[in-house]
Design a protein around this motif. Sequence first.
Motif, PDB file in Angstrom:
ATOM      1  N   UNK A 104      37.431  18.465  38.037  1.00 51.23           N
ATOM      2  CA  UNK A 104      38.270  19.391  38.797  1.00 51.23           C
ATOM      3  C   UNK A 104      39.622  19.592  38.113  1.00 51.23           C
ATOM      4  N   UNK A 105      40.145  18.538  37.485  1.00 45.84           N
ATOM      5  CA  UNK A 105      41.430  18.641  36.808  1.00 45.84           C
ATOM      6  C   UNK A 105      41.414  19.687  35.707  1.00 45.84           C
ATOM      7  N   UNK A 106      40.277  19.823  35.007  1.00 49.69           N
ATOM      8  CA  UNK A 106      40.200  20.783  33.907  1.00 49.69           C
ATOM      9  C   UNK A 106      40.432  22.216  34.389  1.00 49.69           C
ATOM     10  N   UNK A 107      40.058  22.480  35.658  1.00 53.61           N
ATOM     11  CA  UNK A 107      40.214  23.830  36.188  1.00 53.61           C
ATOM     12  C   UNK A 107      41.679  24.248  36.256  1.00 53.61           C
ATOM     13  N   UNK A 108      42.564  23.287  36.480  1.00 53.49           N
ATOM     14  CA  UNK A 108      43.984  23.611  36.586  1.00 53.49           C
ATOM     15  C   UNK A 108      44.530  24.175  35.281  1.00 53.49           C
ATOM     16  N   UNK A 109      43.970  23.731  34.173  1.00 52.34           N
ATOM     17  CA  UNK A 109      44.465  24.158  32.863  1.00 52.34           C
ATOM     18  C   UNK A 109      43.573  25.230  32.237  1.00 52.34           C
ATOM     19  N   UNK A 110      42.651  25.762  33.023  1.00 52.98           N
ATOM     20  CA  UNK A 110      41.819  26.887  32.585  1.00 52.98           C
ATOM     21  C   UNK A 110      42.536  28.154  33.045  1.00 52.98           C
ATOM     22  N   UNK A 111      43.423  28.651  32.211  1.00 54.68           N
ATOM     23  CA  UNK A 111      44.346  29.701  32.635  1.00 54.68           C
ATOM     24  C   UNK A 111      43.751  31.096  32.446  1.00 54.68           C
ATOM     25  N   UNK A 112      44.195  32.041  33.266  1.00 58.00           N
ATOM     26  CA  UNK A 112      43.682  33.419  33.148  1.00 58.00           C
ATOM     27  C   UNK A 112      44.017  34.047  31.798  1.00 58.00           C
ATOM     28  N   UNK A 113      43.103  34.904  31.356  1.00 56.62           N
ATOM     29  CA  UNK A 113      43.366  35.717  30.168  1.00 56.62           C
ATOM     30  C   UNK A 113      44.352  36.827  30.500  1.00 56.62           C
ATOM     31  N   UNK A 114      44.184  37.399  31.678  1.00 60.47           N
ATOM     32  CA  UNK A 114      45.022  38.499  32.117  1.00 60.47           C
ATOM     33  C   UNK A 114      44.827  38.652  33.620  1.00 60.47           C
ATOM     34  N   UNK A 115      45.407  39.707  34.172  1.00 59.29           N
ATOM     35  CA  UNK A 115      45.342  39.917  35.611  1.00 59.29           C
ATOM     36  C   UNK A 115      44.975  41.359  35.928  1.00 59.29           C
ATOM     37  N   UNK A 116      44.314  41.535  37.072  1.00 58.40           N
ATOM     38  CA  UNK A 116      44.037  42.872  37.590  1.00 58.40           C
ATOM     39  C   UNK A 116      44.924  43.114  38.803  1.00 58.40           C
ATOM     40  N   UNK A 117      45.380  44.340  38.936  1.00 57.47           N
ATOM     41  CA  UNK A 117      46.247  44.683  40.060  1.00 57.47           C
ATOM     42  C   UNK A 117      45.410  45.320  41.169  1.00 57.47           C
ATOM     43  N   UNK A 118      45.118  44.527  42.190  1.00 58.89           N
ATOM     44  CA  UNK A 118      44.427  45.044  43.373  1.00 58.89           C
ATOM     45  C   UNK A 118      45.369  45.036  44.567  1.00 58.89           C
ATOM     46  N   UNK A 119      46.660  45.090  44.282  1.00 60.12           N
ATOM     47  CA  UNK A 119      47.661  45.038  45.341  1.00 60.12           C
ATOM     48  C   UNK A 119      48.069  46.434  45.807  1.00 60.12           C
ATOM     49  N   UNK A 120      47.562  47.481  45.155  1.00 59.72           N
ATOM     50  CA  UNK A 120      47.932  48.848  45.528  1.00 59.72           C
ATOM     51  C   UNK A 120      46.774  49.782  45.235  1.00 59.72           C
ATOM     52  N   UNK A 121      46.670  50.833  46.006  1.00 57.23           N
ATOM     53  CA  UNK A 121      45.655  51.856  45.814  1.00 57.23           C
ATOM     54  C   UNK A 121      46.217  52.984  44.948  1.00 57.23           C
ATOM     55  N   UNK A 122      45.398  53.488  44.043  1.00 59.94           N
ATOM     56  CA  UNK A 122      45.786  54.615  43.194  1.00 59.94           C
ATOM     57  C   UNK A 122      45.029  55.855  43.656  1.00 59.94           C
ATOM     58  N   UNK A 123      45.707  56.940  43.988  1.00 60.19           N
ATOM     59  CA  UNK A 123      44.999  58.184  44.346  1.00 60.19           C
ATOM     60  C   UNK A 123      44.100  58.637  43.192  1.00 60.19           C
ATOM     61  N   UNK A 124      42.992  59.270  43.517  1.00 58.26           N
ATOM     62  CA  UNK A 124      42.049  59.684  42.473  1.00 58.26           C
ATOM     63  C   UNK A 124      42.710  60.613  41.457  1.00 58.26           C
ATOM     64  N   UNK A 125      43.622  61.450  41.911  1.00 55.34           N
ATOM     65  CA  UNK A 125      44.282  62.374  40.984  1.00 55.34           C
ATOM     66  C   UNK A 125      45.200  61.655  40.007  1.00 55.34           C
ATOM     67  N   UNK A 126      45.597  60.408  40.345  1.00 60.21           N
ATOM     68  CA  UNK A 126      46.515  59.656  39.478  1.00 60.21           C
ATOM     69  C   UNK A 126      45.791  58.692  38.549  1.00 60.21           C
TER      70      UNK A 126
END
Length: 702
Positions: free
Chosen positions: A44-66
Motif C-alpha cells: 500500500x505504501x508504494x501507491x503513495x509514491x505512484x504519482x500522476x503523469x498529468x491531470x484531467x479537468x472535470x471540474x467545469x463543463x465546456x459548451x460544444x461550440x467552445x
Amino acid sequence: MPTARAAEHATRTASVDLQAPLTTLKGVGPAVAERLERLGLRQARDLLFHLPLRFEDRTRLTPLAALRPGQAALFDGRVTHAEVVHRRRRMLVVTLADDRAQILLRFFHFGANQQRRLSPGTRIRAFGEPRGVPGALECVHPEVQTVGNTPPALESHLTPIYPAAEGLSQNLLRRLVAHALPGMQALPDLLPELSRQGLPGLHPALEQLHHPPAQSDTRDAPEPAEPRSPARTRLALEELCAHQLARIQHSRTPRDRRSAPVIRPPGALWQRLRQQLPFKPTGAQERVTAEILADLAQPQPMNRLVQGDVGSGKTLVAVAATLAAVEAGYQVAFMAPTELLARQHGRNLAQWLEPLGVSIAWLGGRQTANERGQLLAELADGQRQVAIGTHALFQEEVRFHRLGLAIIDEQHRFGVHQRMALRDKGNGWMPHQLIMTATPIPRTLAMALYAELASSVIDERPPGRSPVRTALISHERRDEVIERIRAACGAGTQAYWVCPLVEESEQLEAESAEATAERLRAALPELSIGLAHGRMKGRERDAVMEHFRAGGIDLLVATTVIEVGVDVPNASLMIIENAERMGLSQLHQLRGRVGRGNTASACVLLYRPPLGDTARERLEAMRRTNDGFEIAEVDLKLRGPGELLGTRQTGDRSFRVADWARDQDLLDAATRLALQVESDTPRATALIERWLGSATRYATVG
C-alpha cells in the motif's frame, strides 16, 4: 473534543496498513497484483509514491461550440441521432447537440445496453478529446454518463491520470491510491530540513500531487501550476538524496567481496563469426567490444553501460560478449523489455550463434507448461548456454548452471529490482552485467547519475544506412501525406502511421488507432493496411508485426508499441501524428524504425497548429539532426509542461518521481543533502529503504 470528521479520519488512518501487500485490498487478486508489480507496486505504501503523469479537468463543463481539436474536455448535450453503421467494421455513431453546436461520437466497442442508453432524446455528459476541425468535430469512445433532470455535481479536484499497465484501469488505480492516502500520516518526514528551505512537508506534498485543487491557474497544466511544482521538487529531492546515499554506501563496499568469474577465452568463436559476417564491424563497435572483453577478464563484476543510437549496432557488440562467456564455459542471460523485442533478439542471435554450436533458450509468456519445464531443466543443468526473454528471466523458478553474464537491453524500461535480480542467480559469484540503451542520456547527466558505471558509446552508424530525412507538416495537409504514402507503397516500399499517444488509456489509444486505420483503408483501398496496438493480445499483435516484416502489409497503423523491437528494412516512410505531444527521445526512437535498409527514408511529423515557440523549437531539432545525443541535450534544455510523455508511462521505473532530464538542477543539492544525512545511519537507512527497497546493492544502476 475532536470533531466527527477528525475522528473518522483518524480511524481510517489507523486502519491503513502501509506495509500490507496489495492482495489484501478489495479487487486485487493474483492477476491484478502481477500487473501492479510491473509498475513497482507491491505494498500500500508504494501507491503513495505512484504519482500522476498529468491531470484531467472535470471540474467545469465546456459548451460544444467552445470545444477545440486535441483538447480533452467535459461536455454535455442531448442525443439527437444514433445508428449502427456497417462499414469495414461495425460502429455506433451518435450525434450529440446543445443549443449552439453538435459533435459526432463514435464507438467501436458497444453492447445492446449501451446502445439503449444512447438513444435519441437522452441527455448525457461525456469526457474525451475532440478531433477534426471546429464545426465538424468528432470524438472516439468518450467516457459517457447518462444524466437526468438534475445533473450530478462536478468534480472538486483535478482528476489524476496515473502511469498504468495493460489490464489496469484508471478507476482501479484511483481507488487503490484513495485507500492508501489516509495512511500517509504514518510516514515519517525523513527530511524536515526541506520544509525549512520553503518546500512543503512530505504529507502536504503527497496530498497536492495526488489531489490538486481545481484552480484556474492549474486546471490546464499537465502538472499543477508548472513543469515542476514545489511539491514535486520536494519529493524529487528526497528520492535523488536516497539514490545518492545508496551510491555513497556502495562506493564504500569493499570490491573484493563481490567477485565475478574471470572470462578470458582465446576468442575462437568471435573470430569464426566475424569471418561469416557480410559486413565489417565499425570502428566504434570494435572499440566498445575491446572495452567489454577487457572488463570480462577481471575478477570484479563488469557493470558497463553501452549507449548507442538507433541502428548503431549494439546487438553485435552484445553477441561478442556472449560468445566470450560461452567459450569460457559460462551461460548468458539476455533480457529485453517486451516479448516482441526479445523475439527479435532471439531470431538474430539464433542466426548468428546456432551455426557456431551455441544452444539458445527463449523464455516467453506463452509457452506450454511442458515446453517451459523442459527449457528450465536444460538451463539448470547447463545444456542451454544462452537464455533470451523478458522479465520471465528473473523469476524465482529460473535457475542457471553457471551464469557468467547478464545483458539487459533498453535498461530504463526495467525497474531497478528487476534489472538487478539477475545478479542473484550467479550461484555464489556475481555475474558480469552489460546494460544497453538506445535512449541517449545527456552527457552531464550520465556523469552524475551513472557515476558507478563504466560507460561506452557506439557513435558510428553501420555503412550503407542513409540518414532519415524529417519533414514537419501541418495536419491541414493530411491529404498530401496520404498521397505520399500511396506513392511510396506503390513503388514497393512499406510505411508506418503512428497514432497519437493517449497515455492515460490503452483502450482509448487502441480505438484511436482503429479509427485511423478505418479512415486510411477508405482513402487507400488498394493497399493492405494492418493495425497494432497495446490492447491486442500479444500473439495477435506479434502476428501482425510478423506479417508486416514479411512484406504482407503495405502500411502498418500502430500506437507506440513499435517504439522498440521492429526491424523492417523495407519500411522507408513513417508518419507520426500529433508529434508535438510526444517527447523528443520517443520521437527519435520511433523515427529509428525506418532507415534500416539501403532505401532513402523519410519521417513526417504531423502537427496541429498553432505551435508554441518551445514546441516548434523541439520539432525543428528533430528536423535538423539525426544525432540522438544532440536531441537528448535539446530535450534537456526545452523540456516543459506536457513534455513528460516519453518513457515514463511505458515502464521507466529508474525513478518514481525524479526525471533524469527535468531534475538535473537538483542533483547537486541532493548530493549535499546525502552527505549531511549519511552520518545519521537510521535516517539514511530509512530513506534508502523507502525509495529503493532493502537492496542497497541495486543503486549502481539507479
